[in-house]
Motif scaffolding. Structure first.
Motif, PDB file in Angstrom:
ATOM      1  N   GLN A   1       0.778  -1.163  -0.124  1.00 57.13           N
ATOM      2  CA  GLN A   1      -0.515  -0.254   0.103  1.00 57.13           C
ATOM      3  C   GLN A   1       0.883   1.301  -0.050  1.00 57.13           C
ATOM      4  O   GLN A   1       0.451   2.413  -0.411  1.00 57.13           O
ATOM      5  CB  GLN A   1      -1.095   0.380   1.039  1.00 57.13           C
TER       6      GLN A   1
ATOM      7  N   GLN B   1      -1.952  -4.566  -6.274  1.00 57.88           N
ATOM      8  CA  GLN B   1      -2.093  -3.145  -5.926  1.00 57.88           C
ATOM      9  C   GLN B   1      -1.137  -2.191  -6.940  1.00 57.88           C
ATOM     10  O   GLN B   1      -1.823  -1.133  -6.730  1.00 57.88           O
ATOM     11  CB  GLN B   1      -1.360  -3.007  -4.162  1.00 57.88           C
TER      12      GLN B   1
ATOM     13  N   ARG C   1      -4.265  -1.009  -9.424  1.00 57.59           N
ATOM     14  CA  ARG C   1      -4.846  -0.276  -8.223  1.00 57.59           C
ATOM     15  C   ARG C   1      -4.360   1.573  -8.474  1.00 57.59           C
ATOM     16  O   ARG C   1      -5.986   2.308  -8.416  1.00 57.59           O
ATOM     17  CB  ARG C   1      -5.486  -0.514  -7.096  1.00 57.59           C
TER      18      ARG C   1
ATOM     19  N   ALA D   1       2.145   1.547  -3.659  1.00 54.15           N
ATOM     20  CA  ALA D   1       0.872   2.171  -4.005  1.00 54.15           C
ATOM     21  C   ALA D   1       0.533   3.768  -3.978  1.00 54.15           C
ATOM     22  O   ALA D   1       0.212   4.561  -4.864  1.00 54.15           O
ATOM     23  CB  ALA D   1      -0.846   1.495  -3.879  1.00 54.15           C
TER      24      ALA D   1
END
Length: 334
Positions: free
Chosen positions: A121, A161, A164, A124
């Motif tokens: 995350q 991830q 996205r 990302a």
């Protein structure tokens, strides 16, 4: 980035030379560009803190002839990476790549590199901040996992991830990185390669441009990976240590363009570059250290390598030193 620009850089990414610390500096890249006009070249990793906090923007210098060329950034602070990405874009790089694969202690202490596989995350968030700051493509280079991670779970989760976050292109080093117990050098050899897992990722993430990296040493192997469905192949040490074997025929075999380059002619083409480097206050061995493997496996290679190793560090060394070394190769080939 316009669709035309992305299509162009994706084409070049069919074959790329991996970013390698202390190796793929601007002199190395200039040599590699003379050997192959099509192959995508990567810089050494440059850390975002060095650019943003240290003001070391000289690390971004490169020659226009190097295009297409990508800058690899190291870091883990989204805002700092965004600022660094702006500096890279302003210098004219064709791509900005985030390092999520380097296992060295120094990189781990800065909380970036392969350790970021544990925090997808955060990766990302980093790439999203970079994408919001620049118009050039932001890509990622990663491992299949680190330490005791289950790679069959970790890698698809990581790539999901990235999708996205808007990442369309990833280079995957098909080995785990062991953050404790193995040196960076050992991390390039000891963890087993898992090409089938990377192939599966290409099937699962069909819309992503995925390049495979790790243990690939020849154009034959590169062609096999492309035939197996990969979008691109990234070659590291072999492209540096045996550059002619990997790059001289790359334009024809991988890209279907042009003719093979001649390493002897490439040495002659390097001479004006070397002259300009010396006039700017540089040293000959800063360039020729990247040329030592140019004739590996060919007649005269040992004499070429020995002559340059012994004479290039001299304060008096210049283009004539390279020409004298080249004479050994030409006589051996006659």
């Amino acid at each position: 980035m316009t669709d035309n620009n992305r299509e162009k850089i994706w084409r070049h990414a069919r074959l790329s030379c991996a970013p390698m610390m202390d190796w793929t500096d601007r002199h190395c890249r200039y040599l590699h560009r003379l050997l192959s006009r099509e192959t995508l070249l990567y810089t050494e990793m440059v850390t975002a803190p060095a650019l943003v906090r240290g003001g070391a923007v000289h690390l971004l210098d490169f020659s226009d002839e190097e295009h297409p060329v990508a800058l690899q950034l190291g870091g883990s602070d989204p805002a700092e990476l965004a600022t660094a990405a702006k500096l890279c874009e302003a210098r004219g790089y064709d791509e900005i790549n985030l390092n999520v694969g380097c296992p060295s202690d120094r990189v781990q202490s800065g909380t970036f590199g392969a350790v970021l596989m544990k925090t997808p995350q955060l990766v990302a968030d980093c790439v999203k901040a970079m994408q919001d700051a620049v118009s050039v493509e932001v890509t990622v280079k990663c491992r299949i996992g680190v330490d005791d991670q289950d790679t069959e779970k970790v890698l698809p989760d990581f790539l999901d991830q990235m999708v996205r976050a808007g990442v369309s292109r990833v280079a995957v080093h098909a080995r785990k990185a062991w953050l404790q117990g193995l040196s960076p050098k050992e991390n390039r050899d000891i963890p087993p390669l898992d090409y089938p897992l990377v192939y599966q990722m290409k099937r699962d993430f069909a819309d992503m441009h995925l390049s495979i990296n790790g243990g690939i040493a020849t154009l034959d192997e590169a062609e096999a990976h492309l035939a197996a469905g990969m979008d691109g192949v990234m070659i590291g040490r072999a492209a540096y240590q045996n550059p002619a074997d990997v790059l001289c025929a790359a334009d024809r075999r991988i890209f279907g363009a042009g003719t093979d380059s001649d390493p002897i002619e490439v040495v002659r083409q390097m001479l004006p570059y070397i002259e300009a480097h010396l006039l700017a206050g540089g040293k000959l061995h800063q360039v020729t250290r990247h040329m030592l493997g140019l004739f590996s496996g060919r007649p005269g290679a040992r004499a070429w390598r020995r002559y340059l190793s012994e004479n290039a560090p001299s304060a008096q060394a210049g283009p004539q030193t390279v020409e004298a070394a080249l004479a050994f190769v030409e006589r051996a080939a006659a």
